[in-house]
Design an enzyme around this catalytic site. Structure first.
Site, PDB file in Angstrom:
ATOM      1  CG  HIS A  56      -0.365   0.104   2.790  1.00 57.03           C
ATOM      2  ND1 HIS A  56       0.365  -0.759   3.176  1.00 57.03           N
ATOM      3  CD2 HIS A  56      -0.418   1.083   3.632  1.00 57.03           C
ATOM      4  CE1 HIS A  56       0.779  -0.447   4.322  1.00 57.03           C
ATOM      5  NE2 HIS A  56       0.342   0.581   4.569  1.00 57.03           N
ATOM      6  CG  HIS A  58       0.164   4.465   4.709  1.00 53.03           C
ATOM      7  ND1 HIS A  58      -0.707   3.763   5.548  1.00 53.03           N
ATOM      8  CD2 HIS A  58      -0.650   5.398   4.308  1.00 53.03           C
ATOM      9  CE1 HIS A  58      -1.694   4.276   5.855  1.00 53.03           C
ATOM     10  NE2 HIS A  58      -2.050   5.263   5.119  1.00 53.03           N
ATOM     11  CG  ASP A  60       4.695   2.994   7.427  1.00 56.83           C
ATOM     12  OD1 ASP A  60       4.102   3.410   6.725  1.00 56.83           O
ATOM     13  OD2 ASP A  60       4.485   2.008   8.245  1.00 56.83           O
ATOM     14  CG  HIS A  61       4.215  -0.012   4.315  1.00 57.62           C
ATOM     15  ND1 HIS A  61       4.065  -1.430   4.713  1.00 57.62           N
ATOM     16  CD2 HIS A  61       3.717   0.617   5.284  1.00 57.62           C
ATOM     17  CE1 HIS A  61       3.687  -1.331   6.129  1.00 57.62           C
ATOM     18  NE2 HIS A  61       3.185  -0.230   6.411  1.00 57.62           N
ATOM     19  CG  HIS A 114      -3.924   0.233   6.764  1.00 59.84           C
ATOM     20  ND1 HIS A 114      -3.920   1.104   8.066  1.00 59.84           N
ATOM     21  CD2 HIS A 114      -2.727   0.644   6.287  1.00 59.84           C
ATOM     22  CE1 HIS A 114      -2.742   1.404   8.207  1.00 59.84           C
ATOM     23  NE2 HIS A 114      -2.239   1.134   7.294  1.00 59.84           N
ATOM     24  CG  ASP A 133       0.405  -1.200   7.841  1.00 59.23           C
ATOM     25  OD1 ASP A 133       1.316  -2.260   8.095  1.00 59.23           O
ATOM     26  OD2 ASP A 133       0.826  -0.058   7.679  1.00 59.23           O
ATOM     27  CG  HIS A 171       3.767  -1.702  11.490  1.00 57.62           C
ATOM     28  ND1 HIS A 171       4.646  -0.381  11.786  1.00 57.62           N
ATOM     29  CD2 HIS A 171       2.961  -1.239  10.421  1.00 57.62           C
ATOM     30  CE1 HIS A 171       4.580   0.388  10.684  1.00 57.62           C
ATOM     31  NE2 HIS A 171       3.434  -0.247   9.885  1.00 57.62           N
TER      32      HIS A 171
HETATM   33 FE    FE Z   1       2.587   0.694   8.061  1.00 57.16          FE
HETATM   34 ZN    ZN Z   2       0.018   1.423   6.857  1.00 55.20          ZN
END
Ligand code: FE
Ligand code: ZN
Length: 255
Positions: A56, A58, A60-61, A114, A133, A171
Site C-alpha cells: 500500500h 503509506h 513507511d512502506h 487501512h 497493515d 509492524h
Molecule cells: Fe505501516
Molecule cells: Zn500503513
C-alpha cells in the site's frame, strides 16, 4: 521449490522481509520501508534483489523504493493506488493476480480498509502470508481510508486461509495488541499463552513473527469479532460482527 524468508527491522517498528527462491536466486522485498536495512540484509545473504512487492502507499512502506530501484534495477510490483504515491511501478496488480518471484508464486488479495489500495501477498505453496497493515499479530490496522465493514470483509478474506499459513505482518505491534486483547478476552487461554510467549520474545529482542494463522484465529480479537465471547467482552452481546469489530477498533484507537 522452496522459499527462504528473512525477517529484520526497518525504521522504528516496521518489519523488513526478504523472500528468496533458492532455485532461481530471485529475491523479493516485501515493501520497502527504507533502503539501508534491506541492502544490508541482501549483502549478508549474498542475494540480489529482483522484486519489490508493495502492499500500500503509506510512506513507511514505500520510502526505500527509489534507492533500491537505483541500486538493483529491481521490478516494482504494486496495487493501483489512486493517488499515485508509489514511485517507479513496473507492474500493477489486483485481486486474483498471480506473480512470480523466480519460480515462487504469490497470489494477490485485495484487502482494503487501512487504505483503499491495500493488498496482501499469499505464497500458497510456501505457506506464507504477507498481510502488511491489514492483519497484525493479535491486532489489525487502523481504518484510515475505508470503512469498518470493508475492513472486516478484508479480515475474513485472510481468515479463510489455512491454519498452517504463517502470518508476516507489517509492524511489531504485538505486545500492545496482546495487552489490548486481554482487556476483551481475559479468560482466553490461547491468548494468555500468546501473551507469555510475546513477553519472552520481546525480552530476548526477538520478533513476534511469523505466527500461524491458526493461532491468530484463537487469539486475535479482531479476527474473532463474530465470537460470542468477544461480543460479550465489549458489552455487545448478540450484536453483529461488524458492530463488534467497529467497537473493538474504536476502543483500540483510544487505548
Ligand atoms: Fe505501516
Ligand atoms: Zn500503513
Amino acid at each position: 521449490m522452496a522459499a527462504e524468508i528473512r525477517v529484520f527491522t526497518c525504521l522504528k517498528d516496521n518489519f523488513g522481509y526478504l523472500v528468496h527462491d533458492t532455485e532461481s536466486g530471485a529475491t523479493a522485498s516485501i515493501d520497502a520501508p527504507e533502503a539501508g536495512p534491506i541492502l544490508t540484509a541482501l549483502a549478508r545473504e549474498g542475494w540480489t534483489l529482483t522484486d519489490i512487492l508493495v502492499t500500500h502507499h503509506h510512506a513507511d512502506h514505500i520510502g526505500g523504493i527509489a534507492e533500491l530501484k537505483q541500486a538493483t534495477n529491481c521490478r516494482v510490483v504494486a496495487p493501483y493506488d489512486q493517488g499515485a504515491a508509489i514511485p517507479l511501478v513496473d507492474l500493477r496488480v489486483r485481486q486474483g493476480d498471480v506473480i512470480k518471484v523466480g519460480e515462487l508464486l504469490a497470489r494477490v488479495l485485495e484487502t482494503p480498509g487501512h487504505t483503499l489500495d491495500h493488498i496482501a501477498y499469499v505464497f500458497d505453496d510456501d505457506k506464507a502470508l504477507f498481510a502488511a497493515d491489514t492483519l497484525f499479530s493479535v491486532g489489525c490496522g487502523r481504518v484510515f481510508e475505508g470503512t469498518y465493514p470493508m475492513m472486516w470483509e478484508s479480515l475474513l478474506k485472510l481468515r479463510v486461509l489455512p491454519d498452517d499459513m504463517r502470518l508476516y505482518c507489517g509492524h511489531e505491534y504485538t505486545a500492545a495488541n496482546v495487552k489490548f486483547a486481554l482487556t476483551v478476552e481475559p479468560g482466553n487461554a490461547a491468548l494468555q499463552a500468546r501473551a507469555a510467549e510475546v513477553a519472552h520474545l520481546r525480552t530476548a529482542g526477538l520478533p513476534t513473527v511469523p505466527t500461524l494463522l491458526g493461532d491468530e484465529k484463537q487469539t486475535n480479537v479482531f479476527l474473532r469479532a463474530d465470537e460470542p465471547s468477544v461480543a460479550a467482552g465489549v458489552r455487545l452481546k448478540g450484536a453483529g460482527a461488524v458492530e463488534v469489530f467497529t467497537e473493538l477498533r474504536e476502543r483500540k484507537n483510544k487505548s
